[in-house]
Design an enzyme around this catalytic site. Structure first.
Site, PDB file in Angstrom:
ATOM      1  N   ASP A  57      -5.349   5.639  -3.007  1.00 51.27           N
ATOM      2  CA  ASP A  57      -6.534   4.840  -2.668  1.00 51.27           C
ATOM      3  C   ASP A  57      -7.673   5.611  -1.976  1.00 51.27           C
ATOM      4  O   ASP A  57      -7.417   6.401  -1.076  1.00 51.27           O
ATOM      5  CB  ASP A  57      -6.184   3.730  -1.677  1.00 51.27           C
ATOM      6  N   GLU A  98      -3.294  -6.363  -1.863  1.00 56.27           N
ATOM      7  CA  GLU A  98      -3.549  -5.128  -1.130  1.00 56.27           C
ATOM      8  C   GLU A  98      -5.055  -4.861  -1.091  1.00 56.27           C
ATOM      9  O   GLU A  98      -5.811  -5.419  -1.880  1.00 56.27           O
ATOM     10  CB  GLU A  98      -2.875  -3.930  -1.832  1.00 56.27           C
TER      11      GLU A  98
HETATM   12  C1  FRU Z   1      -2.398   0.516  -2.520  1.00 54.71           C
HETATM   13  C2  FRU Z   1      -1.439   0.883  -1.394  1.00 54.71           C
HETATM   14  C3  FRU Z   1      -1.886   0.252  -0.088  1.00 54.71           C
HETATM   15  C4  FRU Z   1      -1.252   1.144   0.934  1.00 54.71           C
HETATM   16  C5  FRU Z   1      -1.332   2.496   0.268  1.00 54.71           C
HETATM   17  C6  FRU Z   1      -0.168   3.395   0.575  1.00 54.71           C
HETATM   18  O1  FRU Z   1      -2.380   1.411  -3.575  1.00 54.71           O
HETATM   19  O2  FRU Z   1      -0.141   0.454  -1.742  1.00 54.71           O
HETATM   20  O3  FRU Z   1      -1.551  -1.099   0.037  1.00 54.71           O
HETATM   21  O4  FRU Z   1      -1.922   1.101   2.160  1.00 54.71           O
HETATM   22  O5  FRU Z   1      -1.402   2.263  -1.124  1.00 54.71           O
HETATM   23  O6  FRU Z   1      -0.382   4.695   0.083  1.00 54.71           O
END
Ligand code: FRU
Length: 481
Positions: A22, A204
């Protein structure tokens, strides 16, 4: 040299080496766009998360910087946001210098293993030197988990009418809004979403911001979801409505997606850019992100996209367009006018396209058509519009390396929304991706692919006598030195 490996994106940000997911903490500050990102510097698969860091003056050319945040005794550094605390509400500022404050999730892997439900908590860090070095707040976490297994990805913004910060947080399968005067002490305001939107997976990476439609403020709530996307796996949905500082009230009943393709995820917007809203996503999908056939690094971001809002019938739709800054990469365009054909060999007319380019097509009449990008091994990606189904598609069934994941070789679709009878499509093509923006940005799709050789041939086909008013091909110069 670097950034020259097979499948390496040439006009998209990717870390020089190792794993990325992300985008995080995107904030505009002192004439620089900051991009932090989920990063694992020891491997090309997901692992203990850090925040990597890069900056840009134009959203297009990026400078890689040292890692900003490392895991600590409270856990891995998961996704979150960053704000410029202009009024020094946090007290982290010094000598009149406004602090950059990062609000992120501390994910405790030991707590997760032990089966507890409280292993994700929200924490702070601040920087007084343009995001280069960070100090974690010594009373972390600032928002403790009340017993919700998935409790993460805080996106914080300033709500001027009440002079307070709003945190939009993903809480299992809904969103919880919190407020604070100082970024440290958080009060729950409300929850949203149990009965609306897609629920095929965990919610998320949310985002909340207003856009303006004909002078009217429309609030947009972005909610990423994994799995449960319209074409499988992870994707970005959104809601439109009103936010009064306490509660989000939607003005829709259906589910809406910001990008229908398989490979835009965890997308959110930059903070501190005024009324301009610039969106950036991770160009992959949790279904196969860890196994895509790249060697030195894994994953890239999408092109930054400017968001707008339009009304189609009774519906508010968020539109996406590549930011205008992308044009700074443009080399001499080739323009072809008034093509009337069932089959048109673009390459025969315009030459091979090697490396990244933009394709802009416009037609006065809406007809079915397809654009095939191929190499001499006859691997291809087909992009098009199907009039009977009223949908756009990207078909990567024969795109090259596909057997690393069994669901990868597929055709993906996106609905067309407007009743407009003319057609406009823009494609941004890089060595390993296509981004489609059609119908004035109302239909957007992103797909990645891994041919054994880059595609350099283009063919257009139509079952009817397609009448293309104009086709413009523009090479885009690579962003890496
Ligand atoms: C989304 C996610 C978020 C988390 C991160 C962990 O892709 O799963 O929810 O904070 O990636 O790397």
């Amino acid at each position: 040299s670097t950034y020259n490996e097979p499948h390496r994106p040439q006009i998209h940000f990717s870390p020089e080496a190792h794993w990325m997911n992300d985008p995080n903490g995107m904030v505009f500050f002192n004439n620089q766009y900051h991009l932090f990102y989920q990063y694992y510097p020891d491997s090309t698969v997901w692992g203990p998360m850090h925040w990597g860091h890069a900056t840009s003056k134009d959203l297009i050319h990026w400078q890689n910087l040292p890692i900003a945040l490392y895991p600590d005794s409270l856990g891995y550094i998961f996704s979150g946001s960053a704000v410029v605390d202009i009024n020094n509400t946090s007290g982290f500022g010094k000598n009149g210098k406004a602090p950059l404050v990062a609000i992120f999730t501390h994910h405790d892997p030991k707590g997760e293993k032990s089966g507890s439900n409280t292993f994700q908590n929200q924490s702070l860090a601040y920087s007084l030197d343009e995001g280069i070095t960070w100090k974690k707040y010594d009373s972390n976490p600032v928002l403790k988990n009340p017993g919700i297994k998935d409790f993460r990805d805080p996106k914080v913004s300033w709500f001027e009418p009440d002079k307070k910060w709003i945190m939009t947080l993903a809480t299992l399968n809904d969103i919880t809004f919190y407020s604070s005067k100082d970024l440290k002490d958080w009060t729950k305001e409300s929850e949203f979403g149990q009965k609306l939107g897609a629920h095929g997976g965990v919610w998320e990476c949310p985002d909340l911001f207003p856009l303006t439609y004909n002078g009217q403020k429309i609030w947009v709530l972005i909610v990423n979801i994994n799995p449960g996307g319209p074409n499988g796996g992870s994707a970005t949905q959104y809601f439109t409505g009103n936010f009064d500082g306490h509660t989000f009230t939607p003005n829709q009943t259906n589910t809406k997606w910001l990008d229908y393709g398989p490979d835009e995820y965890a997308g959110i917007t930059w903070s501190n850019t005024g009324s301009r809203k610039i969106f950036l996503g991770w160009m992959s999908n949790w279904q196969y992100a860890n196994v895509v056939p790249t060697e030195k690094w894994r994953s890239a971001t999408t092109v930054p996209r400017e968001l707008g809002i339009e009304k189609v019938g009774q519906q508010f739709l968020v539109t996406s367009k590549p930011v205008s800054e992308l044009s700074t990469l443009a080399a001499a365009p080739v323009a072809i006018k008034n093509i009337k054909a069932r089959k048109f060999d673009v390459t025969a007319k315009a030459g091979k396209m090697e490396g990244p380019f933009r394709l802009e097509l416009s037609a006065d009449k809406l007809e079915s058509y397809s654009i095939t990008f191929s190499n001499k091994l006859d691997e291809n990606v087909v992009v098009g519009f199907d009039k009977a189904a009223n949908e756009y598609y990207i078909d990567r069934t024969r795109s090259g390396k596909v057997d690393f994941e069994k669901g990868f070789a597929k055709r993906h679709t996106a609905p067309r929304f407007s009743s407009r009878q003319s057609e406009k499509m823009t494609l941004i093509v890089d060595n390993a991706s296509i981004e489609l923006f059609a119908d004035n940005g109302r239909s957007t799709m992103t797909a990645i692919f891994f041919p054994h050789e880059v595609y350099s041939n283009i063919q257009i086909k139509s079952t009817s006598n397609l009448n293309i008013k104009s086709l413009v091909l523009t090479k885009l110069k690579r962003i890496w030195k």
